[in-house]
Design a protein around this motif. Structure first.
Motif, PDB file in Angstrom:
ATOM      1  N   GLN A  97       7.205  -1.783  23.501  1.00  0.00           N
ATOM      2  CA  GLN A  97       8.381  -2.100  24.306  1.00  0.00           C
ATOM      3  C   GLN A  97       9.590  -1.231  23.971  1.00  0.00           C
ATOM      4  OE1 GLN A  97       8.475  -6.344  23.230  1.00  0.00           O
ATOM      5  NE2 GLN A  97       8.076  -6.833  25.379  1.00  0.00           N
ATOM      6  N   VAL A  98       9.527  -0.520  22.863  1.00  0.00           N
ATOM      7  CA  VAL A  98      10.696   0.239  22.429  1.00  0.00           C
ATOM      8  C   VAL A  98      10.267   1.571  21.845  1.00  0.00           C
ATOM      9  CG1 VAL A  98      10.709  -0.954  20.210  1.00  0.00           C
ATOM     10  CG2 VAL A  98      12.772   0.206  20.979  1.00  0.00           C
ATOM     11  N   CYS A  99      11.061   2.583  22.142  1.00  0.00           N
ATOM     12  CA  CYS A  99      10.859   3.917  21.577  1.00  0.00           C
ATOM     13  C   CYS A  99      12.029   4.180  20.636  1.00  0.00           C
ATOM     14  CB  CYS A  99      10.808   4.959  22.694  1.00  0.00           C
ATOM     15  SG  CYS A  99      10.663   6.655  22.097  1.00  0.00           S
TER      16      CYS A  99
ATOM     17  N   VAL B 154      14.620   0.336  12.071  1.00  0.00           N
ATOM     18  CA  VAL B 154      13.319  -0.316  12.208  1.00  0.00           C
ATOM     19  C   VAL B 154      13.303  -1.124  13.500  1.00  0.00           C
ATOM     20  CG1 VAL B 154      12.915  -0.428   9.723  1.00  0.00           C
ATOM     21  CG2 VAL B 154      14.085  -2.312  10.861  1.00  0.00           C
ATOM     22  N   ILE B 155      12.104  -1.319  14.040  1.00  0.00           N
ATOM     23  CA  ILE B 155      11.928  -2.148  15.226  1.00  0.00           C
ATOM     24  C   ILE B 155      11.823  -3.605  14.791  1.00  0.00           C
ATOM     25  CG2 ILE B 155      10.448  -2.652  17.199  1.00  0.00           C
ATOM     26  CD1 ILE B 155       9.540   0.253  17.138  1.00  0.00           C
ATOM     27  N   PRO B 156      12.690  -4.495  15.292  1.00  0.00           N
ATOM     28  CA  PRO B 156      12.623  -5.908  14.904  1.00  0.00           C
ATOM     29  C   PRO B 156      11.284  -6.539  15.251  1.00  0.00           C
ATOM     30  CG  PRO B 156      14.676  -5.417  16.056  1.00  0.00           C
ATOM     31  CD  PRO B 156      13.789  -4.219  16.227  1.00  0.00           C
ATOM     32  N   GLU B 157      10.939  -7.603  14.544  1.00  0.00           N
ATOM     33  CA  GLU B 157       9.641  -8.247  14.727  1.00  0.00           C
ATOM     34  C   GLU B 157       9.475  -8.849  16.115  1.00  0.00           C
ATOM     35  OE1 GLU B 157       9.043 -11.088  11.658  1.00  0.00           O
ATOM     36  OE2 GLU B 157       8.895  -9.594  10.046  1.00  0.00           O
ATOM     37  N   TYR B 158      10.571  -9.229  16.760  1.00  0.00           N
ATOM     38  CA  TYR B 158      10.448  -9.890  18.066  1.00  0.00           C
ATOM     39  C   TYR B 158      10.053  -8.918  19.170  1.00  0.00           C
ATOM     40  CZ  TYR B 158      15.086  -8.017  19.129  1.00  0.00           C
ATOM     41  OH  TYR B 158      16.154  -7.183  19.344  1.00  0.00           O
TER      42      TYR B 158
END
Length: 209
Positions: free
Chosen positions: A155-157, A146-150
């Motif tokens: 910003q991320v793939c 999962v992509i962190p909340e920050y």
């Protein structure tokens, strides 16, 4: 006009200690190349990884040679010695700044393992990193990442790759124990390790075991 449009290079940047490089590294790079249609992936071995200060690393020359053997034959893979030449602690933001000067027009993608996302805020100047490259977090495990909340989704793939249970630590431990590392790293790297007696215990260590 459409014919005047300039093709922008899509450049992947893959940093690490690579001590030694193994098939998991190569499969990750190839998987990202394929999924994002990257033109090149630059392997950037660290002179001194600031996240791995607890152990001595193999000299840069040997790690560079193993990488050269490992990526030979793949026209999209390149070896980048920026961090080796810079010496000292190898900080990603400095490397990206140097690459930015070389390829201002390239779209840059920083390849990391998805497990590194948790620690990313503790890296040196994470905001600078995000301003210079898009994070490509590759899930190498069996559970969904999962992509962190920050982090903003832009910003991320987040990519998936087959779970490859190979680590450089395992290879070093097997070499020290005199066990086979066949099929864990390219054959050329395996032969280099054997020929140069890398990851073997020193005579002093052997005498105390």
């Amino acid at each position: 006009m459409p014919g005047d449009e300039k093709n922008v290079m899509k450049l992947g940047i893959y940093g690490g200690t690579f001590d030694p490089v193994h098939l998991g590294h190569l499969i990750l790079a190839e998987s990202v190349c394929e999924q994002l249609s990257l033109d090149e992936v630059w392997f950037v071995p660290a002179f001194q990884n600031p996240h791995k200060m607890g152990r001595a690393t193999t000299p840069p020359k040997a790690r560079m040679e193993m990488l050269r053997f490992a990526i030979s034959g793949n026209p999209r893979f390149r070896l980048c010695d920026l961090e080796i030449k810079r010496k000292g602690h190898s900080y990603t933001f400095e490397t990206l700044q140097a690459i930015q000067e070389l390829h201002l027009d390239a779209e840059k993608y920083l390849l990391i393992g998805a497990d590194s996302l948790t620690d990313f805020p503790n890296w040196r100047e994470p905001e600078t990193i995000l301003s210079l490259a898009k994070l490509v977090a590759v899930n190498r495990g069996r559970s969904p990442a999962v992509i962190p909340e920050y982090l903003e989704p832009s910003q991320v793939c987040l990519l998936e790759m087959p779970a490859i249970d190979i680590s450089a630590t395992e290879i070093r431990n097997r070499c020290e124990a005199g066990q086979s590392i066949r099929y864990l790293t390219p054959r050329s790297v395996e032969l280099y390790i054997s020929a140069n007696q890398l990851y073997k215990p020193s005579p002093e260590e052997s005498e105390t075991t």
